[in-house]
Design a protein around this motif. Structure first.
Motif, PDB file in Angstrom:
ATOM      1  N   ILE A  81       0.669  -1.367   0.010  1.00 52.57           N
ATOM      2  CA  ILE A  81       0.105   0.103  -0.077  1.00 52.57           C
ATOM      3  C   ILE A  81       0.961   1.194   0.107  1.00 52.57           C
ATOM      4  N   SER A  82       2.091   1.139   0.792  1.00 54.88           N
ATOM      5  CA  SER A  82       2.696   2.501   1.021  1.00 54.88           C
ATOM      6  C   SER A  82       3.342   2.955  -0.376  1.00 54.88           C
ATOM      7  N   LYS A  83       3.678   1.601  -1.085  1.00 60.50           N
ATOM      8  CA  LYS A  83       4.482   1.830  -2.607  1.00 60.50           C
ATOM      9  C   LYS A  83       3.390   2.161  -3.347  1.00 60.50           C
ATOM     10  N   ASN A  84       2.401   1.606  -3.587  1.00 58.38           N
ATOM     11  CA  ASN A  84       1.243   1.662  -4.564  1.00 58.38           C
ATOM     12  C   ASN A  84      -0.196   2.081  -3.991  1.00 58.38           C
ATOM     13  N   HIS A  85      -0.688   2.853  -3.554  1.00 61.58           N
ATOM     14  CA  HIS A  85      -1.866   3.056  -2.646  1.00 61.58           C
ATOM     15  C   HIS A  85      -2.929   2.849  -3.664  1.00 61.58           C
ATOM     16  N   LEU A  86      -2.721   2.890  -5.113  1.00 59.07           N
ATOM     17  CA  LEU A  86      -4.127   2.720  -5.768  1.00 59.07           C
ATOM     18  C   LEU A  86      -4.076   1.441  -6.225  1.00 59.07           C
ATOM     19  N   LEU A  87      -3.314   0.287  -5.778  1.00 61.52           N
ATOM     20  CA  LEU A  87      -3.256  -0.950  -5.899  1.00 61.52           C
ATOM     21  C   LEU A  87      -4.632  -1.618  -5.658  1.00 61.52           C
ATOM     22  N   TYR A  88      -5.411  -1.022  -4.686  1.00 63.00           N
ATOM     23  CA  TYR A  88      -6.722  -1.810  -4.217  1.00 63.00           C
ATOM     24  C   TYR A  88      -7.850  -0.801  -4.473  1.00 63.00           C
ATOM     25  N   PRO A  89      -9.011  -1.560  -4.371  1.00 57.94           N
ATOM     26  CA  PRO A  89     -10.217  -0.783  -5.205  1.00 57.94           C
ATOM     27  C   PRO A  89     -10.686   0.168  -4.098  1.00 57.94           C
ATOM     28  N   TYR A  90     -11.237   1.307  -4.801  1.00 63.40           N
ATOM     29  CA  TYR A  90     -11.518   2.552  -3.645  1.00 63.40           C
ATOM     30  C   TYR A  90     -12.935   2.636  -4.099  1.00 63.40           C
ATOM     31  N   SER A  91     -13.641   2.850  -3.012  1.00 64.11           N
ATOM     32  CA  SER A  91     -15.102   2.795  -2.800  1.00 64.11           C
ATOM     33  C   SER A  91     -15.550   4.591  -2.421  1.00 64.11           C
ATOM     34  N   LYS A  92     -16.374   4.987  -3.317  1.00 63.67           N
ATOM     35  CA  LYS A  92     -16.630   6.473  -2.964  1.00 63.67           C
ATOM     36  C   LYS A  92     -17.852   6.512  -1.887  1.00 63.67           C
ATOM     37  N   GLU A  93     -18.444   5.226  -1.583  1.00 55.85           N
ATOM     38  CA  GLU A  93     -19.434   5.342  -0.501  1.00 55.85           C
ATOM     39  C   GLU A  93     -18.625   5.459   0.819  1.00 55.85           C
ATOM     40  N   SER A  94     -17.533   4.535   1.084  1.00 52.86           N
ATOM     41  CA  SER A  94     -16.880   4.634   2.307  1.00 52.86           C
ATOM     42  C   SER A  94     -15.638   5.840   2.327  1.00 52.86           C
ATOM     43  N   ASP A  95     -15.620   6.219   1.070  1.00 52.84           N
ATOM     44  CA  ASP A  95     -14.323   7.091   0.747  1.00 52.84           C
ATOM     45  C   ASP A  95     -13.092   6.371   1.481  1.00 52.84           C
ATOM     46  N   ALA A  96     -12.919   5.287   0.923  1.00 51.34           N
ATOM     47  CA  ALA A  96     -11.676   4.442   1.383  1.00 51.34           C
ATOM     48  C   ALA A  96     -11.507   3.462   0.424  1.00 51.34           C
ATOM     49  N   HIS A  97     -10.297   2.680   0.499  1.00 49.31           N
ATOM     50  CA  HIS A  97      -9.741   1.740  -0.293  1.00 49.31           C
ATOM     51  C   HIS A  97     -10.073   0.476   0.634  1.00 49.31           C
ATOM     52  N   LYS A  98     -10.203  -0.941   0.070  1.00 51.24           N
ATOM     53  CA  LYS A  98     -10.241  -1.933   0.720  1.00 51.24           C
ATOM     54  C   LYS A  98      -9.437  -2.879   0.209  1.00 51.24           C
ATOM     55  N   CYS A  99      -8.597  -3.558   1.096  1.00 52.84           N
ATOM     56  CA  CYS A  99      -7.672  -4.479   0.870  1.00 52.84           C
ATOM     57  C   CYS A  99      -7.791  -5.732   1.764  1.00 52.84           C
ATOM     58  N   VAL A 100      -7.876  -7.003   0.872  1.00 55.75           N
ATOM     59  CA  VAL A 100      -8.070  -7.992   1.824  1.00 55.75           C
ATOM     60  C   VAL A 100      -6.689  -8.695   2.256  1.00 55.75           C
ATOM     61  N   VAL A 101      -6.461  -8.769   3.433  1.00 55.66           N
ATOM     62  CA  VAL A 101      -5.229  -9.059   4.052  1.00 55.66           C
ATOM     63  C   VAL A 101      -5.280 -10.689   4.213  1.00 55.66           C
ATOM     64  N   VAL A 102      -6.376 -11.292   4.589  1.00 57.50           N
ATOM     65  CA  VAL A 102      -6.410 -12.737   4.555  1.00 57.50           C
ATOM     66  C   VAL A 102      -8.009 -12.907   4.221  1.00 57.50           C
ATOM     67  N   LYS A 103      -8.330 -14.064   3.858  1.00 52.37           N
ATOM     68  CA  LYS A 103      -9.666 -14.244   3.430  1.00 52.37           C
ATOM     69  C   LYS A 103     -10.536 -13.595   4.698  1.00 52.37           C
ATOM     70  N   GLN A 104     -10.297 -13.775   5.819  1.00 55.72           N
ATOM     71  CA  GLN A 104     -11.246 -13.537   7.005  1.00 55.72           C
ATOM     72  C   GLN A 104     -10.961 -11.931   7.520  1.00 55.72           C
ATOM     73  N   VAL A 105     -10.005 -11.322   6.929  1.00 52.79           N
ATOM     74  CA  VAL A 105      -9.544  -9.977   7.229  1.00 52.79           C
ATOM     75  C   VAL A 105      -9.324  -8.844   6.145  1.00 52.79           C
ATOM     76  N   SER A 106     -10.103  -7.878   6.303  1.00 54.73           N
ATOM     77  CA  SER A 106      -9.827  -6.704   5.226  1.00 54.73           C
ATOM     78  C   SER A 106      -9.270  -5.567   5.991  1.00 54.73           C
ATOM     79  N   LEU A 107      -8.576  -4.670   5.326  1.00 56.35           N
ATOM     80  CA  LEU A 107      -8.058  -3.344   5.739  1.00 56.35           C
ATOM     81  C   LEU A 107      -8.533  -2.384   4.971  1.00 56.35           C
ATOM     82  N   PHE A 108      -9.040  -1.385   5.647  1.00 51.82           N
ATOM     83  CA  PHE A 108      -9.719   0.016   4.820  1.00 51.82           C
ATOM     84  C   PHE A 108      -8.586   1.088   5.315  1.00 51.82           C
ATOM     85  N   TYR A 109      -8.088   1.750   4.195  1.00 53.04           N
ATOM     86  CA  TYR A 109      -7.403   3.129   4.249  1.00 53.04           C
ATOM     87  C   TYR A 109      -7.693   4.020   3.288  1.00 53.04           C
ATOM     88  N   ARG A 110      -7.225   5.107   3.499  1.00 52.30           N
ATOM     89  CA  ARG A 110      -7.400   6.221   2.646  1.00 52.30           C
ATOM     90  C   ARG A 110      -6.181   7.233   2.725  1.00 52.30           C
TER      91      ARG A 110
END
Length: 86
Positions: free
Chosen positions: A46-75
């Motif tokens: 993420i720090s090297k390519n913050h656009l790597l993961y999908p962005y959602s206008k609804e949440s104003d955040a990017h969502k990244c699946v860390v493992v199947k059970q855990v996602s990380l949201f960032y902006r």
């Protein structure tokens, strides 16, 4: 390429440590260690390519699946990566 600075919000720290506590009870040490390593790799990506993961206008955040059970949201905020919640 150095990448963006990563800042943890208070909520991201609380949610991350809650997940670690839960996983410590349910998973083996090896699985827990693999999760922590995967989280580190993900934040590095993420720090090297913050656009790597999908962005959602609804949440104003990017969502990244860390493992199947855990996602990380960032902006992106002030040229930094702000981790919002796991």
């Amino acid at each position: 390429m150095n990448g963006y600075a990563v800042k943890w919000s208070p909520k991201s720290k609380i949610s991350y440590f809650s997940i670690l506590e839960y996983l410590d009870e349910k998973w083996t040490f090896k699985e827990l260690e693999a999760f922590v390593n995967r989280k580190e790799e993900t934040i590095d990506h993420i720090s090297k390519n913050h656009l790597l993961y999908p962005y959602s206008k609804e949440s104003d955040a990017h969502k990244c699946v860390v493992v199947k059970q855990v996602s990380l949201f960032y902006r992106i905020k002030d040229n930094n990566i702000e981790l919002l919640v796991f």
